[in-house]
Design a protein around this motif. Structure first.
Motif, PDB file in Angstrom:
ATOM      1  N   ASN A 136       0.791  -1.214   0.082  1.00 26.29           N
ATOM      2  CA  ASN A 136      -0.057   0.202  -0.137  1.00 26.29           C
ATOM      3  C   ASN A 136       0.751   1.405   0.032  1.00 26.29           C
ATOM      4  N   ASP A 137       0.159   2.192  -0.089  1.00 22.67           N
ATOM      5  CA  ASP A 137       1.029   3.574   0.096  1.00 22.67           C
ATOM      6  C   ASP A 137       1.348   4.378   1.251  1.00 22.67           C
ATOM      7  N   GLU A 138       0.748   3.547   2.170  1.00 23.10           N
ATOM      8  CA  GLU A 138       0.752   4.274   3.719  1.00 23.10           C
ATOM      9  C   GLU A 138       2.423   3.803   4.357  1.00 23.10           C
ATOM     10  N   GLY A 139       2.944   3.032   3.667  1.00 24.98           N
ATOM     11  CA  GLY A 139       4.214   2.660   4.567  1.00 24.98           C
ATOM     12  C   GLY A 139       4.288   1.817   5.546  1.00 24.98           C
ATOM     13  N   ILE A 140       3.228   0.824   5.556  1.00 25.93           N
ATOM     14  CA  ILE A 140       2.907  -0.104   6.751  1.00 25.93           C
ATOM     15  C   ILE A 140       3.733  -1.062   6.432  1.00 25.93           C
ATOM     16  N   VAL A 141       4.437  -1.590   7.778  1.00 26.61           N
ATOM     17  CA  VAL A 141       5.168  -2.823   7.749  1.00 26.61           C
ATOM     18  C   VAL A 141       4.186  -3.890   9.108  1.00 26.61           C
ATOM     19  N   LYS A 142       4.351  -5.068   8.498  1.00 29.19           N
ATOM     20  CA  LYS A 142       3.627  -5.952   9.274  1.00 29.19           C
ATOM     21  C   LYS A 142       4.860  -6.988  10.154  1.00 29.19           C
ATOM     22  N   ALA A 143       4.786  -6.538  11.532  1.00 23.69           N
ATOM     23  CA  ALA A 143       5.775  -7.531  12.271  1.00 23.69           C
ATOM     24  C   ALA A 143       4.843  -8.731  12.793  1.00 23.69           C
ATOM     25  N   THR A 144       5.433 -10.119  12.619  1.00 20.74           N
ATOM     26  CA  THR A 144       4.846 -11.041  13.404  1.00 20.74           C
ATOM     27  C   THR A 144       6.075 -11.698  14.029  1.00 20.74           C
ATOM     28  N   VAL A 164      12.171   3.050  17.622  1.00 22.40           N
ATOM     29  CA  VAL A 164      12.625   3.432  16.480  1.00 22.40           C
ATOM     30  C   VAL A 164      11.368   4.384  15.953  1.00 22.40           C
ATOM     31  N   LYS A 165      10.695   4.928  16.798  1.00 24.98           N
ATOM     32  CA  LYS A 165       9.716   5.975  16.527  1.00 24.98           C
ATOM     33  C   LYS A 165       8.649   5.377  15.565  1.00 24.98           C
ATOM     34  N   ALA A 166       8.082   4.276  15.874  1.00 24.30           N
ATOM     35  CA  ALA A 166       7.069   3.579  15.021  1.00 24.30           C
ATOM     36  C   ALA A 166       5.749   3.723  15.647  1.00 24.30           C
ATOM     37  N   LYS A 167       4.735   3.793  14.716  1.00 22.32           N
ATOM     38  CA  LYS A 167       3.463   3.926  15.300  1.00 22.32           C
ATOM     39  C   LYS A 167       2.740   2.838  14.690  1.00 22.32           C
ATOM     40  N   VAL A 168       2.060   2.087  16.064  1.00 27.67           N
ATOM     41  CA  VAL A 168       1.056   0.903  15.826  1.00 27.67           C
ATOM     42  C   VAL A 168      -0.067   1.337  15.127  1.00 27.67           C
ATOM     43  N   VAL A 169      -0.619   0.801  14.020  1.00 28.78           N
ATOM     44  CA  VAL A 169      -2.008   1.122  13.722  1.00 28.78           C
ATOM     45  C   VAL A 169      -2.992   0.015  14.002  1.00 28.78           C
ATOM     46  N   LYS A 170      -2.555  -1.160  14.269  1.00 28.84           N
ATOM     47  CA  LYS A 170      -3.279  -2.411  14.460  1.00 28.84           C
ATOM     48  C   LYS A 170      -2.485  -3.456  15.131  1.00 28.84           C
ATOM     49  N   ALA A 171      -3.078  -4.061  15.988  1.00 26.44           N
ATOM     50  CA  ALA A 171      -2.220  -5.186  16.832  1.00 26.44           C
ATOM     51  C   ALA A 171      -3.201  -6.385  17.037  1.00 26.44           C
ATOM     52  N   GLU A 172      -2.783  -7.587  16.790  1.00 24.75           N
ATOM     53  CA  GLU A 172      -3.362  -8.646  17.123  1.00 24.75           C
ATOM     54  C   GLU A 172      -2.554  -9.702  18.177  1.00 24.75           C
ATOM     55  N   ILE A 173      -2.826  -9.939  19.416  1.00 20.92           N
ATOM     56  CA  ILE A 173      -2.000 -10.700  20.184  1.00 20.92           C
ATOM     57  C   ILE A 173      -2.969 -11.902  20.717  1.00 20.92           C
ATOM     58  N   LEU A 184       1.768  -7.038  14.357  1.00 18.78           N
ATOM     59  CA  LEU A 184       1.788  -5.547  14.596  1.00 18.78           C
ATOM     60  C   LEU A 184       1.814  -4.881  13.442  1.00 18.78           C
ATOM     61  N   TRP A 185       1.109  -4.069  12.884  1.00 25.49           N
ATOM     62  CA  TRP A 185       0.809  -3.081  11.809  1.00 25.49           C
ATOM     63  C   TRP A 185       1.577  -1.918  12.143  1.00 25.49           C
ATOM     64  N   VAL A 186       2.815  -1.365  11.718  1.00 26.28           N
ATOM     65  CA  VAL A 186       3.485  -0.323  12.284  1.00 26.28           C
ATOM     66  C   VAL A 186       3.581   0.747  11.029  1.00 26.28           C
ATOM     67  N   GLN A 187       3.654   1.988  11.469  1.00 24.59           N
ATOM     68  CA  GLN A 187       4.045   2.887  10.436  1.00 24.59           C
ATOM     69  C   GLN A 187       5.182   3.793  10.846  1.00 24.59           C
ATOM     70  N   GLY A 188       5.931   4.777  10.047  1.00 23.91           N
ATOM     71  CA  GLY A 188       6.717   5.596  10.135  1.00 23.91           C
ATOM     72  C   GLY A 188       8.296   4.978  10.217  1.00 23.91           C
ATOM     73  N   LEU A 189       8.790   3.898   9.692  1.00 19.12           N
ATOM     74  CA  LEU A 189       9.915   3.314   9.723  1.00 19.12           C
ATOM     75  C   LEU A 189      10.773   4.176   8.599  1.00 19.12           C
ATOM     76  N   GLY A 190      10.396   4.371   7.625  1.00 19.46           N
ATOM     77  CA  GLY A 190      11.021   4.824   6.493  1.00 19.46           C
ATOM     78  C   GLY A 190      11.719   3.555   5.724  1.00 19.46           C
ATOM     79  N   ASN A 191      12.895   3.683   4.825  1.00 24.10           N
ATOM     80  CA  ASN A 191      13.508   2.904   4.233  1.00 24.10           C
ATOM     81  C   ASN A 191      14.509   1.986   5.049  1.00 24.10           C
ATOM     82  N   ASP A 192      14.945   2.677   6.081  1.00 24.80           N
ATOM     83  CA  ASP A 192      16.159   1.816   6.559  1.00 24.80           C
ATOM     84  C   ASP A 192      15.686   1.309   7.937  1.00 24.80           C
ATOM     85  N   GLY A 193      14.332   1.725   8.395  1.00 24.18           N
ATOM     86  CA  GLY A 193      13.927   1.335   9.836  1.00 24.18           C
ATOM     87  C   GLY A 193      13.453  -0.082  10.086  1.00 24.18           C
TER      88      GLY A 193
END
Length: 216
Positions: A136-144, A164-173, A184-193
């Motif tokens: 997507n165009d929101e730069g979201i990264v999924k961490a499992t 890493v100053k990441a923002k969680v937009v959704k979480a399943e635990i 965890l679905w996170v935003q704000g990592l950038g290319n190197d994060g």
């Protein structure tokens, strides 16, 4: 603290007795010899055996208290339990675990046969961590991640995200049988994060050294 207070009392007793002996006219050599015979006298075999027996008795008492506490926990959480004796509690626990394993196996089969179906996935038996970028165009990264569940785990994960100053937009635990699975679905990592977040989460998944010594 009790050991320190006992040691300080020995020191005070020694100096008090030392001063009393000097006032009474005792020679310093005699005082030193009295101190050595009083405090440095080796324990007899009988004293050593009695001390070992006392330590063993105290350790056994603590062990029984832990076991009784665990049984009490099982009595409180097991559904529809009638008999409260230890044998009945163990039998009911085994029964419940077998039923849970069947349910988990069925859910895993449903998840494998229907990948698109919204089925809850459970933690893996081994520690795993995977990061992937969503399309997507929101730069979201999924961490499992799957790891051993423990007190403070989510705080460690939150701390890794904050670093890493990441923002969680959704979480399943999901936590089952002492294991935890977090998505965890996170935003704000950038290319190197992504790489930095992965290393931080890997550290967060590990049990702290102090806790490792406590559970061994």
């Amino acid at each position: 603290m009790a050991f320190i207070r006992q040691g300080m009392q020995h020191v005070r007793n020694y100096y008090n007795s030392d001063a009393q002996m000097i006032r009474g006219g005792f020679h310093q050599t005699f005082i030193s010899r009295t101190y050595k015979t009083s405090f440095l006298k080796p324990r007899s075999k009988v004293e050593i055996k009695l001390l070992a027996a006392k330590k063993h008795s105290e350790a056994e008492k603590r062990r029984r208290m832990r076991i009784n506490g665990q049984y009490e926990t099982l009595r409180n959480i097991l559904p529809n339990i009638i008999k409260k004796d230890k044998a009945s509690v163990l039998a009911e626990t085994i029964k419940q675990v077998k039923e849970l394993k069947k349910k988990v196996s069925k859910l895993e089969q449903d998840s494998s046969s229907n990948p698109s179906k919204d089925v809850v996935k459970f933690p893996n038996g081994t520690d795993k961590l995977n990061l992937e970028r969503c399309n997507n165009d929101e730069g979201i990264v999924k961490a499992t991640l799957s790891c051993e569940d423990r007190l403070g785990l989510m705080s460690s994960i939150s701390g890794a995200l904050e670093q890493v100053k990441a923002k969680v937009v959704k979480a399943e635990i999901v936590s089952v049988g002492g294991r935890a699975r977090s998505v965890l679905w996170v935003q704000g990592l950038g290319n190197d994060g992504t790489g930095t977040l992965k290393s931080k989460l890997r550290v967060a998944m590990q049990k702290p050294p102090k806790m490792q010594r406590f559970t061994q």
